[in-house]
Design an enzyme around this catalytic site. Structure first.
Site, short mmCIF file in Angstrom:
data_model
loop_
_atom_site.label_atom_id
_atom_site.label_comp_id
_atom_site.label_asym_id
_atom_site.label_seq_id
_atom_site.Cartn_x
_atom_site.Cartn_y
_atom_site.Cartn_z
N GLY A 1 120.83 59.35 17.76
CA GLY A 1 120.22 58.18 18.55
C GLY A 1 121.31 57.17 18.61
N SER A 2 120.69 55.93 18.42
CA SER A 2 121.70 54.59 19.03
C SER A 2 122.94 54.22 18.04
CB SER A 2 120.71 53.54 19.27
OG SER A 2 119.91 53.68 20.47
N VAL A 3 122.51 54.83 16.94
CA VAL A 3 123.84 54.67 15.98
C VAL A 3 125.04 55.13 16.54
CG1 VAL A 3 124.81 54.99 13.59
CG2 VAL A 3 122.49 54.26 13.88
#
Length: 573
Positions: free
Chosen positions: A303-305
């Site tokens: 995801g956004s990490v």
């Protein structure tokens, strides 16, 4: 007539010569055996009249960064019988079945078995062994042995690992560092007569065991406890399936804590954590799952990490600057697909810094397009994402990434914000550590050094370091931007007054999407200007609210609140 006599005489001479040659060769052979091979055959004869029993070596300890012993040994006994020496078999059977709590028929079967030495039971506690020794039963041997003991039970169970019945490492650090920990067994040699009965007063010869060396590791008992408490707390509050936490030093790769709740009791590793009766076949599958370390063996959509990696690649390639302007209407069209931002109404006009702070998908889709497939994969390779980290634990999984030739516009778009591929938590933590520490790809590890029982250094453990995977300027820029994510942006629930913390939130959906299961995560580091500690928290299938910024960021905040002062990182005015 004369001819016959001559023939017979020659025949006798030949026979005599042959006999003398045979006798001479036998004499030479006898001299050779008695003079030159006497020591060898003497030893062979002695071996026939010796009985050998092992003296087990003590396995080396596993010691944490504070000097706390996490794995040690307890003295136990192995009970055996020597059939040829038994004088009162019925008394032996009665005594052993009573003291060992074994079925009398099972004991009888072993006692009456005709063998040089028959093991009745191993891993018997020392008190029981001493009681059996006090019976003074002929033919019963009580040999002291060692059993692995873990003072803190389930602490770091999937990291430390455990040993089997022969005290050999099965999983975790116990198996990786087996050669250092195991030591060398000794022997007891006793003389016996032709019937195999030990000769009294003949003495015995001993070859003393060599104990294993101690393994000193970077894991810190106190930090591990802080992390376990925070993980258990959120797991219970969110009824999650599993919570994993990694805490490491981003400068050198030393891992201070690795939590995977639920853990299991290392002193009883074959007892399932879950209740209920299961078949033997199913039990083994469940045990394998229980022993599995998700931080290194399981992959997931980050995801956004992962936007940290995309942003670092774009800055390094020079296709974006902090002041570049973007517009987010809440989605971005890629071929015939409308790919949404998490904020459906859009972020509107924003610069690159705020695109990261807002975790805006359209901004990162455009970064992926600016980079292109070739450059994106160049940085995957350069950052080390396409190879394993080399962590000193068994069972590390590899990144599951699209083959380069199969990456079209849609795949490029989804990869740019952390979806449609999978990596391990340790890979993500290692890669981000390497991007914020100045650009040096580190090797995550637990092992620090090996010492003998007297504390003398045997070996300092070293690990590969790859310098310059990203420029120091890009690394500095990323630290600054990620600090704003926590102080002003989507990661604000990890903010701690007086501490400079950088980080990134993430929320991803597991497959199949129809199951509506999510993974919430947050990666943080401190101090943001000079990172000394990095933490990654991952919550699997939380119930109710599942956004990483809402439920995972507070976990890292709680951990940092405890460990930053513990590590000597002081508050800023």
């Amino acid at each position: 007539m004369l001819r016959n006599k001559t023939y017979n005489r020659r025949k006798l001479i030949i026979i005599f010569s042959v006999v003398m040659a045979i006798l001479l060769s036998l004499a030479v052979r006898l001299v050779y055996l008695m003079v030159f091979c006497s020591e060898y055959y003497g030893q062979k004869a002695e071996d026939l009249h010796e009985r050998e029993r092992d003296i087990k070596a003590a396995r080396g300890k596993i010691v944490d960064a504070t000097g706390t012993v996490l794995a040690t040994n307890r003295t136990v006994c192995t009970i055996s019988v020597i059939h040829s020496q038994l004088k009162e078999p019925e008394r032996v059977i009665a005594a052993l079945s009573k003291e060992l709590g074994m079925d009398e028929e099972a004991v009888r079967k072993r006692v009456e078995k005709v063998s040089s030495i028959e093991r009745i039971k191993s891993n018997v506690d020392k008190e029981t062994g001493d009681r059996i020794r006090a019976y003074a039963l002929d033919g019963v041997k009580v040999d002291e042995d060692y059993k692995r003991y873990y003072p803190f039970g389930a602490l770091a169970s999937k990291v430390l690992g455990f040993t089997g019945g022969d005290n050999q490492g099965i999983i975790g650090l116990e198996v990786i560092y087996e050669d250092y920990l195991k030591g060398s067994n000794g022997k007891i040699l006793t003389l016996t007569d032709a019937r195999g009965v030990e000769i009294k007063n003949a003495g015995e010869r001993r070859q003393e065991p060599v104990d294993g060396n101690d393994l000193h590791i970077s894991l810190d008992y106190n930090i591990q406890m802080y992390c376990e408490q925070a993980a258990k707390k959120v797991m219970e509050a969110k009824s999650a399936d599993r919570v994993s936490v990694i805490v490491m030093n981003p400068q050198n790769g030393e891992i201070m804590a690795m939590v995977n709740v639920p853990e299991f009791d290392l002193n009883h590793p074959f007892e399932l954590v879950s209740e209920g009766s299961v078949s033997q076949e199913n039990k083994q599958d469940l045990l394998n799952q229980m022993w599995r370390n998700p931080c290194i063996s399981d992959t997931y959509e980050p995801g956004s990490v992962f936007k940290i990696i995309t942003a670092s690649s774009a800055l390094e390639e020079g296709v974006v600057s902090l002041n570049d302007q973007f517009f987010c209407p809440g989605y971005k069209l890629v071929e015939d697909r409308r790919i949404h931002c998490h904020k459906r109404v859009g972020h509107g006009s924003e610069d690159f810094t705020h695109g990261i702070m807002n975790s805006c998908n359209p901004v990162f889709i455009e970064l992926g397009q600016r980079l292109g497939v070739d450059n994106f994969y160049k940085y995957f390779q350069q950052f080390g994402l396409l190879s394993r980290t080399g962590i000193d634990l068994p069972g590390e999984a590899a990144t599951i990434m699209h083959a380069k030739k199969n990456v079209g516009p849609v795949e490029l778009a989804t990869v740019s914000f952390g979806q449609s591929f999978q990596i391990t938590p340790i890979q993500l933590a290692t890669t981000v550590s390497s991007l914020i520490n100045g650009g040096n790809r580190i090797t995550p590890h637990f092992g620090v050094s090996v010492k003998d029982g007297q504390g003398e250094l045997v070996k300092t453990l070293e690990y590969p370091l790859q310098e310059g995977i990203v420029s120091s300027e890009t690394s500095k820029t990323m630290r600054s931007v990620l600090e704003k994510v926590v102080s002003e942006g989507s990661g604000n629930k990890a903010f701690i007054e007086g501490f400079s913390i950088g980080g990134k939130t993430a929320t991803s959906q597991t497959l199949p999407r129809s199951a509506n299961k999510y993974i919430s995560s947050f990666l943080g580091f401190a101090p943001a200007e000079d990172p000394q500690v990095l933490a990654l928290a991952i919550i699997n299938n939380p119930q109710g609210i599942y956004y990483g910024g809402t439920i995972a960021a507070p976990v890292v905040k709680e951990i940092f609140s405890n460990i930053l002062p513990y590590l000597g990182i002081e508050k800023e005015p």
